[in-house]
Write a protein that holds these residues in place. Structure first.
Motif, PDB file in Angstrom:
ATOM      1  N   MET A   1       1.464  -1.132  -0.038  1.00 48.64           N
ATOM      2  CA  MET A   1      -0.181   0.215  -0.037  1.00 48.64           C
ATOM      3  C   MET A   1       1.332   1.201   0.043  1.00 48.64           C
ATOM      4  SD  MET A   1      -3.083   0.602   2.433  1.00 48.64           S
ATOM      5  CE  MET A   1      -3.184   1.832   3.225  1.00 48.64           C
ATOM      6  N   ARG A   2       0.627   2.756  -1.182  1.00 44.01           N
ATOM      7  CA  ARG A   2       1.867   3.034  -0.892  1.00 44.01           C
ATOM      8  C   ARG A   2       0.747   4.737  -0.364  1.00 44.01           C
ATOM      9  NH1 ARG A   2       2.225   5.752  -6.793  1.00 44.01           N
ATOM     10  NH2 ARG A   2       0.782   6.888  -6.405  1.00 44.01           N
ATOM     11  N   SER A   3       1.276   5.216   0.254  1.00 39.88           N
ATOM     12  CA  SER A   3       1.550   6.329   0.872  1.00 39.88           C
ATOM     13  C   SER A   3       1.528   7.369   0.266  1.00 39.88           C
ATOM     14  CB  SER A   3       1.370   6.837   2.091  1.00 39.88           C
ATOM     15  OG  SER A   3       3.448   6.374   1.931  1.00 39.88           O
ATOM     16  N   ALA A   4       0.494   8.555   0.088  1.00 33.96           N
ATOM     17  CA  ALA A   4       0.657  10.015  -0.218  1.00 33.96           C
ATOM     18  C   ALA A   4       1.323  10.819   0.569  1.00 33.96           C
ATOM     19  CB  ALA A   4      -0.095  10.920  -0.551  1.00 33.96           C
ATOM     20  N   PRO A   5       2.638  11.514  -0.311  1.00 30.70           N
ATOM     21  CA  PRO A   5       3.378  12.527   0.089  1.00 30.70           C
ATOM     22  C   PRO A   5       2.428  13.343   0.861  1.00 30.70           C
ATOM     23  CG  PRO A   5       3.519  12.568  -2.404  1.00 30.70           C
ATOM     24  CD  PRO A   5       2.628  11.751  -2.045  1.00 30.70           C
ATOM     25  N   ARG A   6       3.296  14.049   1.754  1.00 36.98           N
ATOM     26  CA  ARG A   6       2.952  14.709   2.815  1.00 36.98           C
ATOM     27  C   ARG A   6       2.517  16.490   2.132  1.00 36.98           C
ATOM     28  NH1 ARG A   6       1.819  12.723   7.583  1.00 36.98           N
ATOM     29  NH2 ARG A   6       2.992  10.953   8.071  1.00 36.98           N
ATOM     30  N   HIS A   7       3.957  16.271   1.191  1.00 40.56           N
ATOM     31  CA  HIS A   7       3.636  17.811  -0.100  1.00 40.56           C
ATOM     32  C   HIS A   7       2.389  17.777  -1.318  1.00 40.56           C
ATOM     33  CE1 HIS A   7       7.358  15.399  -1.599  1.00 40.56           C
ATOM     34  NE2 HIS A   7       6.225  15.888  -2.520  1.00 40.56           N
ATOM     35  N   HIS A   8       2.301  16.444  -0.984  1.00 40.56           N
ATOM     36  CA  HIS A   8       0.743  16.771  -1.904  1.00 40.56           C
ATOM     37  C   HIS A   8      -0.321  17.348  -2.086  1.00 40.56           C
ATOM     38  CE1 HIS A   8      -1.692  15.473  -5.240  1.00 40.56           C
ATOM     39  NE2 HIS A   8      -0.820  15.220  -5.634  1.00 40.56           N
ATOM     40  N   ALA A   9      -0.918  18.623  -2.874  1.00 38.68           N
ATOM     41  CA  ALA A   9      -2.283  19.068  -2.619  1.00 38.68           C
ATOM     42  C   ALA A   9      -3.098  18.424  -1.891  1.00 38.68           C
ATOM     43  CB  ALA A   9      -2.676  19.460  -3.794  1.00 38.68           C
ATOM     44  N   SER A  10      -3.391  17.163  -2.696  1.00 39.22           N
ATOM     45  CA  SER A  10      -4.437  16.285  -1.624  1.00 39.22           C
ATOM     46  C   SER A  10      -4.631  16.729  -0.540  1.00 39.22           C
ATOM     47  CB  SER A  10      -4.776  14.962  -2.363  1.00 39.22           C
ATOM     48  OG  SER A  10      -4.801  14.959  -3.880  1.00 39.22           O
ATOM     49  N   TYR A  11      -3.287  15.584   0.338  1.00 37.95           N
ATOM     50  CA  TYR A  11      -2.404  15.793   1.581  1.00 37.95           C
ATOM     51  C   TYR A  11      -2.587  17.186   2.573  1.00 37.95           C
ATOM     52  CZ  TYR A  11      -0.631  15.029   6.115  1.00 37.95           C
ATOM     53  OH  TYR A  11       0.106  14.401   7.140  1.00 37.95           O
ATOM     54  N   VAL A  12      -2.764  18.098   1.962  1.00 41.59           N
ATOM     55  CA  VAL A  12      -2.907  19.559   2.342  1.00 41.59           C
ATOM     56  C   VAL A  12      -4.333  19.914   1.948  1.00 41.59           C
ATOM     57  CG1 VAL A  12      -2.973  21.975   2.368  1.00 41.59           C
ATOM     58  CG2 VAL A  12      -0.883  20.099   1.475  1.00 41.59           C
ATOM     59  N   ALA A  13      -5.244  19.153   1.991  1.00 44.20           N
ATOM     60  CA  ALA A  13      -6.646  19.303   1.731  1.00 44.20           C
ATOM     61  C   ALA A  13      -7.516  18.163   2.769  1.00 44.20           C
ATOM     62  CB  ALA A  13      -7.320  18.970   0.026  1.00 44.20           C
ATOM     63  N   PHE A  14      -6.713  17.171   2.997  1.00 42.88           N
ATOM     64  CA  PHE A  14      -6.954  16.176   4.032  1.00 42.88           C
ATOM     65  C   PHE A  14      -7.354  16.675   5.043  1.00 42.88           C
ATOM     66  CE2 PHE A  14      -5.122  13.675   7.378  1.00 42.88           C
ATOM     67  CZ  PHE A  14      -5.492  12.574   7.366  1.00 42.88           C
ATOM     68  N   VAL A  15      -6.069  17.655   5.595  1.00 43.75           N
ATOM     69  CA  VAL A  15      -5.546  18.151   6.848  1.00 43.75           C
ATOM     70  C   VAL A  15      -6.001  19.490   7.094  1.00 43.75           C
ATOM     71  CG1 VAL A  15      -3.719  19.543   8.321  1.00 43.75           C
ATOM     72  CG2 VAL A  15      -2.934  17.108   6.723  1.00 43.75           C
ATOM     73  N   GLY A  16      -6.301  20.466   6.135  1.00 44.29           N
ATOM     74  CA  GLY A  16      -7.586  20.982   5.836  1.00 44.29           C
ATOM     75  C   GLY A  16      -8.135  20.694   6.302  1.00 44.29           C
ATOM     76  N   HIS A  17      -8.863  20.053   5.730  1.00 39.76           N
ATOM     77  CA  HIS A  17     -10.558  19.163   6.500  1.00 39.76           C
ATOM     78  C   HIS A  17     -10.805  19.220   7.765  1.00 39.76           C
ATOM     79  CE1 HIS A  17     -13.872  16.421   6.378  1.00 39.76           C
ATOM     80  NE2 HIS A  17     -14.241  17.327   5.581  1.00 39.76           N
ATOM     81  N   ARG A  18      -9.833  18.199   7.615  1.00 33.74           N
ATOM     82  CA  ARG A  18      -9.166  17.679   9.505  1.00 33.74           C
ATOM     83  C   ARG A  18      -9.179  19.190  10.546  1.00 33.74           C
ATOM     84  NH1 ARG A  18      -8.261  12.418  11.357  1.00 33.74           N
ATOM     85  NH2 ARG A  18      -9.574  11.839   9.179  1.00 33.74           N
ATOM     86  N   LEU A  19      -8.119  19.422  10.451  1.00 33.01           N
ATOM     87  CA  LEU A  19      -8.548  20.947  11.352  1.00 33.01           C
ATOM     88  C   LEU A  19      -9.494  21.544  11.267  1.00 33.01           C
ATOM     89  CD1 LEU A  19      -4.329  21.903  10.715  1.00 33.01           C
ATOM     90  CD2 LEU A  19      -5.453  20.072  12.709  1.00 33.01           C
ATOM     91  N   SER A  20      -9.606  22.156  10.119  1.00 30.12           N
ATOM     92  CA  SER A  20     -10.798  22.498   9.898  1.00 30.12           C
ATOM     93  C   SER A  20     -12.476  21.702  11.383  1.00 30.12           C
ATOM     94  CB  SER A  20     -11.659  23.014   8.646  1.00 30.12           C
ATOM     95  OG  SER A  20     -12.104  22.274   8.382  1.00 30.12           O
ATOM     96  N   GLY A  21     -12.168  20.407  11.390  1.00 29.89           N
ATOM     97  CA  GLY A  21     -13.765  20.410  11.316  1.00 29.89           C
ATOM     98  C   GLY A  21     -12.873  19.804  13.247  1.00 29.89           C
ATOM     99  N   LEU A  22     -11.958  20.150  13.381  1.00 28.23           N
ATOM    100  CA  LEU A  22     -12.169  19.933  14.678  1.00 28.23           C
ATOM    101  C   LEU A  22     -12.075  21.068  15.367  1.00 28.23           C
ATOM    102  CD1 LEU A  22      -8.288  17.522  14.905  1.00 28.23           C
ATOM    103  CD2 LEU A  22     -10.016  16.861  16.048  1.00 28.23           C
ATOM    104  N   ALA A  23     -11.811  22.108  15.426  1.00 30.81           N
ATOM    105  CA  ALA A  23     -11.815  23.170  15.245  1.00 30.81           C
ATOM    106  C   ALA A  23     -13.365  23.774  15.309  1.00 30.81           C
ATOM    107  CB  ALA A  23     -11.402  24.812  14.197  1.00 30.81           C
ATOM    108  N   LEU A  24     -14.378  23.478  14.528  1.00 30.51           N
ATOM    109  CA  LEU A  24     -15.343  23.362  14.870  1.00 30.51           C
ATOM    110  C   LEU A  24     -15.669  22.662  15.423  1.00 30.51           C
ATOM    111  CD1 LEU A  24     -16.766  23.192  10.975  1.00 30.51           C
ATOM    112  CD2 LEU A  24     -16.502  25.397  12.642  1.00 30.51           C
ATOM    113  N   ALA A  25     -15.486  21.168  16.503  1.00 28.17           N
ATOM    114  CA  ALA A  25     -15.600  20.523  17.494  1.00 28.17           C
ATOM    115  C   ALA A  25     -15.707  21.004  19.255  1.00 28.17           C
ATOM    116  CB  ALA A  25     -15.249  19.024  17.362  1.00 28.17           C
ATOM    117  N   ILE A  26     -14.513  21.877  18.879  1.00 28.87           N
ATOM    118  CA  ILE A  26     -14.078  22.761  19.828  1.00 28.87           C
ATOM    119  C   ILE A  26     -14.773  23.694  19.987  1.00 28.87           C
ATOM    120  CG2 ILE A  26     -12.102  24.689  20.964  1.00 28.87           C
ATOM    121  CD1 ILE A  26     -10.232  23.140  19.474  1.00 28.87           C
ATOM    122  N   PHE A  27     -15.368  24.817  19.081  1.00 30.04           N
ATOM    123  CA  PHE A  27     -16.323  25.930  19.334  1.00 30.04           C
ATOM    124  C   PHE A  27     -17.740  25.999  19.149  1.00 30.04           C
ATOM    125  CE2 PHE A  27     -19.685  27.885  16.666  1.00 30.04           C
ATOM    126  CZ  PHE A  27     -19.488  29.179  17.274  1.00 30.04           C
TER     127      PHE A  27
END
Length: 121
Positions: free
Chosen positions: A1-27
């Motif tokens: 199983m191949r993992s996506a590089p952390r500098h790829h745009a898809s990974y940045v979008a994944f992190v943005g989605h995850r962090l925005s969800g966590l911030a909304l859960a805190i709010f």
């Protein structure tokens, strides 16, 4: 199983989605606290509204709107990736990241225009 590089745009979008969800859960508990003040009476809620009129709180509201739109746009992207059939690995899915980020910025700008009293009509 191949993992996506952390500098790829898809990974940045994944992190943005995850962090925005966590911030909304805190709010969310803070939002329920503010709604609860309305049940305590007019004075308590008016005090909260006076606090919410401060410039720093207005900036935080703008950040919240941007987080909501980032979470929405990147979440729709993830749903499309999981539920729609794809013919090739190199199709235009990565381009959706830019559209999602642009949509989130547009929503934030529209919110700022409303907050500062710019009227479209």
């Amino acid at each position: 199983m191949r993992s996506a590089p952390r500098h790829h745009a898809s990974y940045v979008a994944f992190v943005g989605h995850r962090l925005s969800g966590l911030a909304l859960a805190i709010f969310l508990p803070l939002h329920f606290l503010a709604l609860g003040l309305a049940l305590e009476g007019r004075e308590a809620f008016d005090g909260f509204l006076a606090y919410a009129d401060m410039p720093l709180v207005k900036a935080a509201e703008w950040g919240l709107v941007v987080l909501l739109s980032v979470h929405l746009f990147f979440g729709v992207r993830l749903l499309a990736l999981e539920l729609l059939p794809w013919r090739r690995d190199d199709d235009l899915r990565t381009g959706w990241i830019g559209w999602g980020a642009g949509g989130a910025v547009a929503v934030g700008l529209i919110f700022l225009m409303g907050a500062f009293g710019f009227d479209a009509g």
